[in-house]
Design a protein around this motif. Sequence first.
Motif, mmCIF file in Angstrom:
data_model
loop_
_atom_site.group_PDB
_atom_site.id
_atom_site.type_symbol
_atom_site.label_atom_id
_atom_site.label_comp_id
_atom_site.label_asym_id
_atom_site.label_seq_id
_atom_site.Cartn_x
_atom_site.Cartn_y
_atom_site.Cartn_z
ATOM 1 N N ARG A 197 97.589 17.935 -14.329
ATOM 2 C CA ARG A 197 96.383 18.286 -15.089
ATOM 3 C C ARG A 197 96.725 18.564 -16.543
ATOM 4 N N ASP B 48 92.550 30.151 -15.555
ATOM 5 C CA ASP B 48 91.579 29.722 -14.564
ATOM 6 C C ASP B 48 91.069 28.334 -14.932
ATOM 7 N N GLU B 49 90.045 27.839 -14.214
ATOM 8 C CA GLU B 49 89.602 26.469 -14.440
ATOM 9 C C GLU B 49 88.992 26.269 -15.820
ATOM 10 N N GLN C 271 94.018 27.861 -6.286
ATOM 11 C CA GLN C 271 93.226 27.322 -7.388
ATOM 12 C C GLN C 271 93.377 25.822 -7.515
ATOM 13 N N GLU C 272 94.611 25.314 -7.423
ATOM 14 C CA GLU C 272 94.826 23.879 -7.599
ATOM 15 C C GLU C 272 94.152 23.066 -6.495
ATOM 16 N N ILE D 125 90.367 23.146 -7.305
ATOM 17 C CA ILE D 125 90.046 22.288 -8.446
ATOM 18 C C ILE D 125 90.074 20.822 -8.027
ATOM 19 N N ARG E 277 86.748 18.584 -8.086
ATOM 20 C CA ARG E 277 86.759 17.388 -8.941
ATOM 21 C C ARG E 277 86.327 16.154 -8.156
ATOM 22 N N LEU F 120 89.152 21.697 -18.236
ATOM 23 C CA LEU F 120 89.844 20.866 -17.255
ATOM 24 C C LEU F 120 90.095 19.458 -17.760
ATOM 25 N N TYR G 77 82.756 17.522 -13.193
ATOM 26 C CA TYR G 77 83.280 18.628 -12.390
ATOM 27 C C TYR G 77 82.104 19.377 -11.795
#
Length: 684
Positions: free
Chosen positions: A155, A173-174, A194-195, A198, A202, A273, A278
Motif C-alpha cells: 500500500r 489508520d486507514e 487493519q490490513e 482494508i 477495498r 489509502l 473504498y
Amino acid sequence: MGKDTAVFVTIDSSSTKDVDDAIKISQTDDGFEVVVAIADPTDLVLPNSPIDLKAREKAATVYVRDHARDSMLPSVISEKKCSLTAGKPRSAFVFTMRLDSELQVLDFTPSLQTITVAHRLHYEDIPGIAADAEHPLHEQIACAVRMAQALMATRRKRGALALYDLKQFLMTDEEGNLQQLTSREDTVGNVLVQEMMILCNRLFGDYLVKHNIPAVYRNHEATLAAPPVGELMASIESLLFANNADKAVASDRLHTLLGRAKYEPVAAGHYGLSLPVYTHGTSPLRRYPDLINLRQLKAHLSGTDFVYTQDELWAITSQINDTLRERHEARRESFKETAARKAEVMEQAGKLRQMDDSMLGMAVRNVRLSNLFGDALAGEICRRLKTGAIADGVIDRLFMETDRALIPDNLAQAMSEWLFKYTTKAMHLVLFGTSLNLFSEYSVECTTVNGRFRAKASLVMANNQRITSQGKGARKKEAEQIATAILIAKACNLPHGGHTEVATEVDTDPTPATQAAQTLTSVPVNSKGALLEFCTKHRLKTPTFAVSTMGPAHKPTFVCSASMAFDGRAMKVSSGPCDTRKAAEAKASHLLLEQLTMAVSMAKKSIPTVATTNPVGAVQEFMQKLALPMPDYNFVSHSETPPIFECLMAFKVNGRAFAHSARASTKKDAKTMAASQAWAALHA
C-alpha cells in the motif's frame, strides 16, 4: 499450510464485546487465501424499524478507549445474538479472497454462510503465537503477520499513508492519522487486523461498483495545501524518527493537511489509502454505513430489490456525516478543555519544564481566557524560544491568538529575536493569520539593487490598516522572508529595531466595522442582533454561542465564545472576561461580525480579466494576492515514445474548486496548458 487446517479466529482487545469480524488465512500453492467473515445483523435489524432508525441517528458506536460507551445497536444484538462468539454458530457474510504470491488479487467472492469461530484471540497474543512454533495456530498466525506487513508495504509503494513503528508503538489508520498504541504486541496485532479489513473493504468497494449496486463509499479528500503523499510521509517520518521526535507536531501536521473523510453514495476516491474506490462493510455492529452496504449486498446475492435508492442514500449519508462531524467537534472541544485544566494544574505546580508542546500550547490558550500571563510561563517560553525548541502550534497561539497587551516585554523581545532568527516561519504565520481572518491581501515583490535583492511586502489587517515593509538579502528568498518577518513583527506590535523600516497606511474612509474594531471598549449591546441579521442576509448558518462563568460567586465574570463555519473554514472568537453575560455575548458577536464582514468582502473580490502570456505565473500571483494555497500540480506519463505527459492542476478560490488537466510532449507545456485553462475558468 493447507486450506483445510485454517480456522476462523477473532482478534480484538480483551474488553471488546461486539465482535463483528473473523479471519481465516492460509498459504496456497500459488499464493494466499484470505477469508473474512462479518457478523450479519440484517435479519434482526429491519430497515426503518425503531431499532434501525435509532442506529441511523447514532451513526456509529461511541467508544471511550476500548469500551463501548454508547452502542449503535442494542447490546442483546451487538454483543450476544450477532457477535461472533467462539464456539457459537453464527450467520455471516463471508468474503473469500485469493491472492497470488505477489499479493495481486486473483478472485473476490462474497457469500452468505453459517460459520463457527474456533478461537478468540487478543491483539497482544499475536506476536507470541507467531513466534511459538509449537502453538497450534502458529502457522496460520505467522502467515497472517507476514502477509499483513507485506500488504502495508505494498500500500505504501502505491502511495498510501501507511507506516508503523514497533519502537514507539505507532501506526496509521486507514485515513493516515497517527494512532498511539500501548505495546509492541498491540501494534503487531492491530496492523494484522487493519490490513485484512482494508483489503476486504477495498475489494468489496470494487465489487459494488462492478455490479452497479447502490452503496455508500468512504471518500477522503486532502486539503489543497497537502503535498504529494511521498513528500508528506517523508516529512512525518523525519519528525517521528528524529532524535528529538515530536509525535504531537507530526500528528498536528497530518490532521491539518488530511481533511476529513466522509460517506457518499458515489466513489470519489480515498487520499489516505491512495485508492479510487473504498467502502466500509466490515463493522455492521458498530457503523451504520456498513449495515447499509451489507443490506444492499444481501439483496444482490438473493436477487431481490435493493433496500435503498441512490437518492435515499444521499439523504442518509448527509445525516450520518453531520452526526459524526458534530460528535468529532464536541469530543475535540472536550479534549481541549481537559488539556487546558491539566495545563493550568501543571503551571500552578511549577512543572512548566515538564510540559510537552501540547500542554504548553494549552497554557498559552489559558492566558487568552484568563487575561493573565504569569511570569513563570513567560520565562519558560522565553527559554524555549531562545533554544528553538518550540512547536508551531505554540508559536501560532502566541503570535496570532494572544493579546499583545498581555505579553510581558521580556517575552515580546524573545518573540522578536526568534522571529528574525527563523524568518522562514514568517510565511507560515501569515497564512495562519489569514486563516483566522486577521490578515488579507498579502503580497511581496522583489527587485535587485547592485546585485542584492530588495523585497517589499504588504498585508491588510482586520481593521483595514495596510502595513508595508522592506527587507534586503543576498538571495531573493532571504529578502522576502525578512520583509515578511517585519510585517509579522509590526502586526503583533513586537520590537523590530535594527531591521528595515516599516510603514503603516490607514484607510482614510473606514467602514463601520473598522470603526468598531478601533473602539472595542464601546461595543454596542445589540451586536448579537446585528450578527444574526448579517447571517440571515448572507444566508449563513446561525453561529453558536457558549458562555462560561469565572471568578467568585459574589463577583462573577463571564466569557462568551462564538463560532461558525464560513467558506469551509471554522471561525471562533472569545470575548474575554466581561461583567455581565449580555456584555460577553455582545463583545463576542461584535468580534465575529468583524471577521465575517472581512471574509465576505474578500469572497466578493472580483477576479482580474487581463490576458496573460504566462498563465502559470498569473494564477500563482492571483492566489498569492488572496493569501490562498498555491495550486497543486501532479504529472502522469502516458507514453515514453513519443513522450506524452499529463498535468493535473487543482486549487480552490472562495470555496469553489478548480481542477484542470492538459497533455503535451513536455511537462512544462502540459503545465502551461493546464494553467491556461484555469486562468480562463477564473474569468468565466
